[in-house]
Design a protein around this motif. Structure first.
Motif, PDB file in Angstrom:
ATOM      1  N   MET A   1      33.596  36.980  34.235  1.00 51.04           N
ATOM      2  CA  MET A   1      34.554  37.442  35.226  1.00 51.04           C
ATOM      3  C   MET A   1      34.272  38.905  35.519  1.00 51.04           C
ATOM      4  SD  MET A   1      37.310  36.960  37.147  1.00 51.04           S
ATOM      5  CE  MET A   1      37.691  35.317  36.668  1.00 51.04           C
ATOM      6  N   ARG A   2      34.238  39.233  36.774  1.00 45.93           N
ATOM      7  CA  ARG A   2      34.007  40.612  37.193  1.00 45.93           C
ATOM      8  C   ARG A   2      35.251  41.132  37.896  1.00 45.93           C
ATOM      9  NH1 ARG A   2      28.869  43.163  38.608  1.00 45.93           N
ATOM     10  NH2 ARG A   2      29.438  45.179  39.437  1.00 45.93           N
ATOM     11  N   LEU A   3      35.711  42.313  37.498  1.00 43.42           N
ATOM     12  CA  LEU A   3      36.872  42.958  38.102  1.00 43.42           C
ATOM     13  C   LEU A   3      36.410  44.274  38.717  1.00 43.42           C
ATOM     14  CD1 LEU A   3      39.318  42.548  35.099  1.00 43.42           C
ATOM     15  CD2 LEU A   3      38.979  40.969  36.991  1.00 43.42           C
ATOM     16  N   THR A   4      36.720  44.491  39.998  1.00 44.85           N
ATOM     17  CA  THR A   4      36.324  45.738  40.652  1.00 44.85           C
ATOM     18  C   THR A   4      37.438  46.240  41.553  1.00 44.85           C
ATOM     19  OG1 THR A   4      35.314  44.572  42.509  1.00 44.85           O
ATOM     20  CG2 THR A   4      33.863  45.144  40.669  1.00 44.85           C
ATOM     21  N   ALA A   5      37.478  47.554  41.735  1.00 51.69           N
ATOM     22  CA  ALA A   5      38.375  48.187  42.693  1.00 51.69           C
ATOM     23  C   ALA A   5      37.532  49.150  43.515  1.00 51.69           C
ATOM     24  CB  ALA A   5      39.504  48.918  41.984  1.00 51.69           C
ATOM     25  N   THR A   6      37.514  48.952  44.827  1.00 50.17           N
ATOM     26  CA  THR A   6      36.722  49.799  45.712  1.00 50.17           C
ATOM     27  C   THR A   6      37.603  50.317  46.839  1.00 50.17           C
ATOM     28  OG1 THR A   6      36.012  47.848  46.954  1.00 50.17           O
ATOM     29  CG2 THR A   6      34.532  48.640  45.237  1.00 50.17           C
ATOM     30  N   LYS A   7      37.280  51.516  47.313  1.00 54.68           N
ATOM     31  CA  LYS A   7      38.060  52.119  48.385  1.00 54.68           C
ATOM     32  C   LYS A   7      37.526  51.648  49.735  1.00 54.68           C
ATOM     33  CE  LYS A   7      40.499  56.332  49.203  1.00 54.68           C
ATOM     34  NZ  LYS A   7      40.697  57.693  48.764  1.00 54.68           N
ATOM     35  N   SER A   8      38.440  51.226  50.609  1.00 51.35           N
ATOM     36  CA  SER A   8      38.052  50.757  51.940  1.00 51.35           C
ATOM     37  C   SER A   8      37.911  51.950  52.886  1.00 51.35           C
ATOM     38  CB  SER A   8      39.105  49.792  52.496  1.00 51.35           C
ATOM     39  OG  SER A   8      40.288  50.498  52.818  1.00 51.35           O
ATOM     40  N   ALA A   9      37.330  51.702  54.050  1.00 49.88           N
ATOM     41  CA  ALA A   9      37.173  52.744  55.062  1.00 49.88           C
ATOM     42  C   ALA A   9      38.528  53.280  55.541  1.00 49.88           C
ATOM     43  CB  ALA A   9      36.378  52.202  56.245  1.00 49.88           C
ATOM     44  N   GLU A  10      39.565  52.453  55.415  1.00 55.24           N
ATOM     45  CA  GLU A  10      40.912  52.846  55.833  1.00 55.24           C
ATOM     46  C   GLU A  10      41.665  53.606  54.753  1.00 55.24           C
ATOM     47  OE1 GLU A  10      39.878  49.517  55.997  1.00 55.24           O
ATOM     48  OE2 GLU A  10      39.181  49.765  58.049  1.00 55.24           O
ATOM     49  N   GLY A  11      41.061  53.755  53.568  1.00 57.80           N
ATOM     50  CA  GLY A  11      41.705  54.501  52.485  1.00 57.80           C
ATOM     51  C   GLY A  11      42.486  53.651  51.499  1.00 57.80           C
ATOM     52  N   GLN A  12      42.511  52.344  51.704  1.00 58.36           N
ATOM     53  CA  GLN A  12      43.185  51.447  50.763  1.00 58.36           C
ATOM     54  C   GLN A  12      42.237  51.110  49.621  1.00 58.36           C
ATOM     55  OE1 GLN A  12      46.399  50.170  51.001  1.00 58.36           O
ATOM     56  NE2 GLN A  12      46.702  51.512  52.739  1.00 58.36           N
ATOM     57  N   ALA A  25      41.166  38.699  46.078  1.00 58.65           N
ATOM     58  CA  ALA A  25      41.243  40.118  46.387  1.00 58.65           C
ATOM     59  C   ALA A  25      42.624  40.449  46.939  1.00 58.65           C
ATOM     60  CB  ALA A  25      40.173  40.503  47.395  1.00 58.65           C
ATOM     61  N   ARG A  26      42.992  41.740  46.789  1.00 55.25           N
ATOM     62  CA  ARG A  26      44.272  42.220  47.295  1.00 55.25           C
ATOM     63  C   ARG A  26      44.155  43.725  47.541  1.00 55.25           C
ATOM     64  NH1 ARG A  26      50.050  41.592  44.184  1.00 55.25           N
ATOM     65  NH2 ARG A  26      51.236  42.738  45.720  1.00 55.25           N
ATOM     66  N   GLU A  27      44.862  44.247  48.540  1.00 55.07           N
ATOM     67  CA  GLU A  27      44.829  45.674  48.871  1.00 55.07           C
ATOM     68  C   GLU A  27      45.983  46.416  48.209  1.00 55.07           C
ATOM     69  OE1 GLU A  27      44.844  46.487  53.033  1.00 55.07           O
ATOM     70  OE2 GLU A  27      42.850  45.655  53.333  1.00 55.07           O
ATOM     71  N   PHE A  28      45.701  47.666  47.824  1.00 52.14           N
ATOM     72  CA  PHE A  28      46.710  48.537  47.216  1.00 52.14           C
ATOM     73  C   PHE A  28      46.566  49.947  47.767  1.00 52.14           C
ATOM     74  CE2 PHE A  28      46.124  45.064  44.331  1.00 52.14           C
ATOM     75  CZ  PHE A  28      47.407  44.771  43.917  1.00 52.14           C
ATOM     76  N   ARG A  29      47.631  50.725  47.686  1.00 51.58           N
ATOM     77  CA  ARG A  29      47.593  52.112  48.140  1.00 51.58           C
ATOM     78  C   ARG A  29      46.889  53.025  47.151  1.00 51.58           C
ATOM     79  NH1 ARG A  29      53.626  53.247  50.505  1.00 51.58           N
ATOM     80  NH2 ARG A  29      53.612  51.536  51.979  1.00 51.58           N
ATOM     81  N   THR A  30      46.994  52.711  45.858  1.00 52.27           N
ATOM     82  CA  THR A  30      46.415  53.586  44.841  1.00 52.27           C
ATOM     83  C   THR A  30      45.461  52.823  43.929  1.00 52.27           C
ATOM     84  OG1 THR A  30      48.142  53.189  43.202  1.00 52.27           O
ATOM     85  CG2 THR A  30      48.541  54.978  44.797  1.00 52.27           C
ATOM     86  N   LEU A  31      44.537  53.566  43.338  1.00 52.85           N
ATOM     87  CA  LEU A  31      43.609  52.978  42.378  1.00 52.85           C
ATOM     88  C   LEU A  31      44.372  52.478  41.151  1.00 52.85           C
ATOM     89  CD1 LEU A  31      40.800  52.319  41.306  1.00 52.85           C
ATOM     90  CD2 LEU A  31      40.614  54.712  40.572  1.00 52.85           C
ATOM     91  N   ALA A  32      45.369  53.223  40.714  1.00 51.60           N
ATOM     92  CA  ALA A  32      46.152  52.817  39.538  1.00 51.60           C
ATOM     93  C   ALA A  32      46.821  51.466  39.772  1.00 51.60           C
ATOM     94  CB  ALA A  32      47.188  53.880  39.195  1.00 51.60           C
ATOM     95  N   ALA A  33      47.382  51.264  40.941  1.00 54.21           N
ATOM     96  CA  ALA A  33      48.039  49.983  41.253  1.00 54.21           C
ATOM     97  C   ALA A  33      47.010  48.853  41.300  1.00 54.21           C
ATOM     98  CB  ALA A  33      48.780  50.080  42.582  1.00 54.21           C
ATOM     99  N   ALA A  34      45.841  49.113  41.866  1.00 59.63           N
ATOM    100  CA  ALA A  34      44.788  48.099  41.915  1.00 59.63           C
ATOM    101  C   ALA A  34      44.346  47.717  40.504  1.00 59.63           C
ATOM    102  CB  ALA A  34      43.599  48.608  42.730  1.00 59.63           C
TER     103      ALA A  34
END
Length: 71
Positions: A1-12, A25-34
């Motif tokens: 299983m691979r878990l990643t958090a990446t920043k989108s061009a929109e800042g999410q 996948a799911r979008e979040f406002r902060t890296l901590a929440a992701a």
């Protein structure tokens, strides 16, 4: 299983999990929440998992599982 958090061009932050038979996948406002979402999702999908030295979370997953436990 691979878990990643990446920043989108929109800042999410896009939290993704993927494996041979599972992907999401799911979008979040902060890296901590992701990151919280990824750790909790993994704990829910694999309740039998026990972190070892091979885990990159350094035992974090098991501490999250304890905090989610109803006991």
């Amino acid at each position: 299983m691979r878990l990643t958090a990446t920043k989108s061009a929109e800042g999410q932050w896009i939290a993704r999990f993927s494996g041979p038979k599972l992907e999401g996948a799911r979008e979040f406002r902060t890296l901590a929440a992701a990151n919280r979402y990824l750790v909790r999702s993994f704990a829910a999908m694999f309740p039998e998992h026990r972190c070892t030295k091979r885990c990159r979370g350094g035992g974090r997953l098991n501490s999250v599982k304890r905090s989610l436990s109803p006991n």
